[in-house]
Design an enzyme around this catalytic site. Structure first.
Site, PDB file in Angstrom:
ATOM      1  N   ASN A 121       0.836  -1.202   0.000  1.00  0.00           N
ATOM      2  CA  ASN A 121       0.000   0.000   0.000  1.00  0.00           C
ATOM      3  C   ASN A 121       0.871   1.252   0.000  1.00  0.00           C
ATOM      4  O   ASN A 121       1.962   1.276   0.579  1.00  0.00           O
ATOM      5  CB  ASN A 121      -1.008   0.002   1.156  1.00  0.00           C
ATOM      6  CG  ASN A 121      -0.376  -0.134   2.523  1.00  0.00           C
ATOM      7  OD1 ASN A 121       0.647  -0.792   2.691  1.00  0.00           O
ATOM      8  ND2 ASN A 121      -0.992   0.486   3.523  1.00  0.00           N
ATOM      9  N   CYS A 140      -4.195   0.513  -2.334  1.00  0.00           N
ATOM     10  CA  CYS A 140      -3.997  -0.703  -1.541  1.00  0.00           C
ATOM     11  C   CYS A 140      -2.949  -1.611  -2.186  1.00  0.00           C
ATOM     12  O   CYS A 140      -2.729  -1.568  -3.403  1.00  0.00           O
ATOM     13  CB  CYS A 140      -5.309  -1.484  -1.446  1.00  0.00           C
ATOM     14  SG  CYS A 140      -6.577  -0.670  -0.492  1.00  0.00           S
ATOM     15  N   GLU A 182       0.486   5.463   0.539  1.00  0.00           N
ATOM     16  CA  GLU A 182      -0.414   6.531   1.002  1.00  0.00           C
ATOM     17  C   GLU A 182       0.128   7.912   0.644  1.00  0.00           C
ATOM     18  O   GLU A 182       1.329   8.158   0.739  1.00  0.00           O
ATOM     19  CB  GLU A 182      -0.601   6.409   2.520  1.00  0.00           C
ATOM     20  CG  GLU A 182      -1.316   5.124   2.893  1.00  0.00           C
ATOM     21  CD  GLU A 182      -1.511   4.963   4.397  1.00  0.00           C
ATOM     22  OE1 GLU A 182      -0.927   5.753   5.177  1.00  0.00           O
ATOM     23  OE2 GLU A 182      -2.242   4.031   4.776  1.00  0.00           O
ATOM     24  N   CYS A 186     -10.331  -4.824   1.096  1.00  0.00           N
ATOM     25  CA  CYS A 186     -11.411  -3.830   1.114  1.00  0.00           C
ATOM     26  C   CYS A 186     -12.346  -4.071  -0.081  1.00  0.00           C
ATOM     27  O   CYS A 186     -12.040  -4.862  -0.986  1.00  0.00           O
ATOM     28  CB  CYS A 186     -10.834  -2.419   1.070  1.00  0.00           C
ATOM     29  SG  CYS A 186     -10.291  -1.900  -0.571  1.00  0.00           S
ATOM     30  N   GLU A 219      -3.093  -4.811  -2.780  1.00  0.00           N
ATOM     31  CA  GLU A 219      -3.645  -5.754  -3.753  1.00  0.00           C
ATOM     32  C   GLU A 219      -3.778  -5.119  -5.136  1.00  0.00           C
ATOM     33  O   GLU A 219      -3.393  -5.710  -6.147  1.00  0.00           O
ATOM     34  CB  GLU A 219      -5.040  -6.235  -3.306  1.00  0.00           C
ATOM     35  CG  GLU A 219      -5.058  -6.978  -1.987  1.00  0.00           C
ATOM     36  CD  GLU A 219      -5.270  -6.077  -0.784  1.00  0.00           C
ATOM     37  OE1 GLU A 219      -4.753  -4.935  -0.775  1.00  0.00           O
ATOM     38  OE2 GLU A 219      -5.967  -6.512   0.145  1.00  0.00           O
TER      39      GLU A 219
HETATM   40  N1  THU Z   1      -5.125  -1.559   2.851  1.00  0.00           N
HETATM   41  C1  THU Z   1      -4.576  -2.403   1.906  1.00  0.00           C
HETATM   42  O1  THU Z   1      -3.537  -2.086   1.301  1.00  0.00           O
HETATM   43  N2  THU Z   1      -5.203  -3.577   1.684  1.00  0.00           N
HETATM   44  C2  THU Z   1      -6.270  -4.038   2.379  1.00  0.00           C
HETATM   45  O2  THU Z   1      -6.742  -5.145   2.116  1.00  0.00           O
HETATM   46  C3  THU Z   1      -6.857  -3.223   3.446  1.00  0.00           C
HETATM   47  C4  THU Z   1      -6.345  -1.842   3.556  1.00  0.00           C
HETATM   48  C5  THU Z   1      -4.417  -0.303   3.136  1.00  0.00           C
HETATM   49  C6  THU Z   1      -5.066   0.953   2.651  1.00  0.00           C
HETATM   50  C7  THU Z   1      -4.470   1.983   3.583  1.00  0.00           C
HETATM   51  O3  THU Z   1      -3.193   2.366   3.085  1.00  0.00           O
HETATM   52  C8  THU Z   1      -4.239   1.201   4.875  1.00  0.00           C
HETATM   53  O4  THU Z   1      -4.268  -0.163   4.520  1.00  0.00           O
HETATM   54  C9  THU Z   1      -5.263   1.471   5.955  1.00  0.00           C
HETATM   55  O5  THU Z   1      -6.534   1.409   5.465  1.00  0.00           O
END
Ligand code: THU
Length: 130
Positions: free
Chosen positions: A37, A48, A39, A83, A50
């Site tokens: 991920n 994310c 940000e 998510c 995935e």
């Molecule tokens: N996140 C993912 O990368 N994958 C998931 O399956 C759940 C959430 C990330 C998004 C964000 O950067 C952090 O986790 C918190 O939500």
């Protein structure tokens, strides 16, 4: 796979949530593509692990719709499910067929079909009946 995810998760760039996630997708030719991920200070453009892994598969020439496995690890002690946006991306990029493997910190694994995680998915066939 757990070892690879564990190494990869260190590359997560998540200064806002501090929630690190790593993912590896495998396509029909057994090619593996990784993602973490990322940000940004504008939260809506963060991505994310995935979906970053899926984008990397396409970038590197994998055929869309041929993902067969998605592996996911987060820093949460427990299993974390993808998510909603990622469920849709996994569904489409696997033609609804991917197996999703969740790992906890002990390296234990749980396996689900994406069709179970996203029942009644919106898909290509819905675009036809107009
Ligand atoms: N996140 C993912 O990368 N994958 C998931 O399956 C759940 C959430 C990330 C998004 C964000 O950067 C952090 O986790 C918190 O939500």
């Amino acid at each position: 796979m757990y070892k690879k995810l564990k190494k990869l998760i260190n590359n997560s760039y998540s200064p806002i949530s501090k929630f690190k996630v790593s993912s590896i997708v495998i396509d029909e030719n057994n090619n593996e593509y990784s993602g973490v991920n990322v940000e940004y200070i504008i939260p809506t453009i963060s991505t994310c692990a995935e979906r970053n892994a899926i984008s990397k598969s396409i970038t590197n020439g994998s055929k869309f719709g041929t993902i067969k496995e998605v592996h996911i690890l987060s820093i949460n002690k427990d299993f974390v499910f993808p998510c909603g946006l990622c469920r849709q991306a996994i569904f489409e990029s696997s033609n609804g067929k991917a197996k999703v493997f969740l790992y906890n910190q002990k390296g234990e694994v749980k396996e689900y079909l994406i069709s179970k995680l996203l029942p009644h998915a919106f898909s290509k066939k819905d675009l036809k009946n107009v």
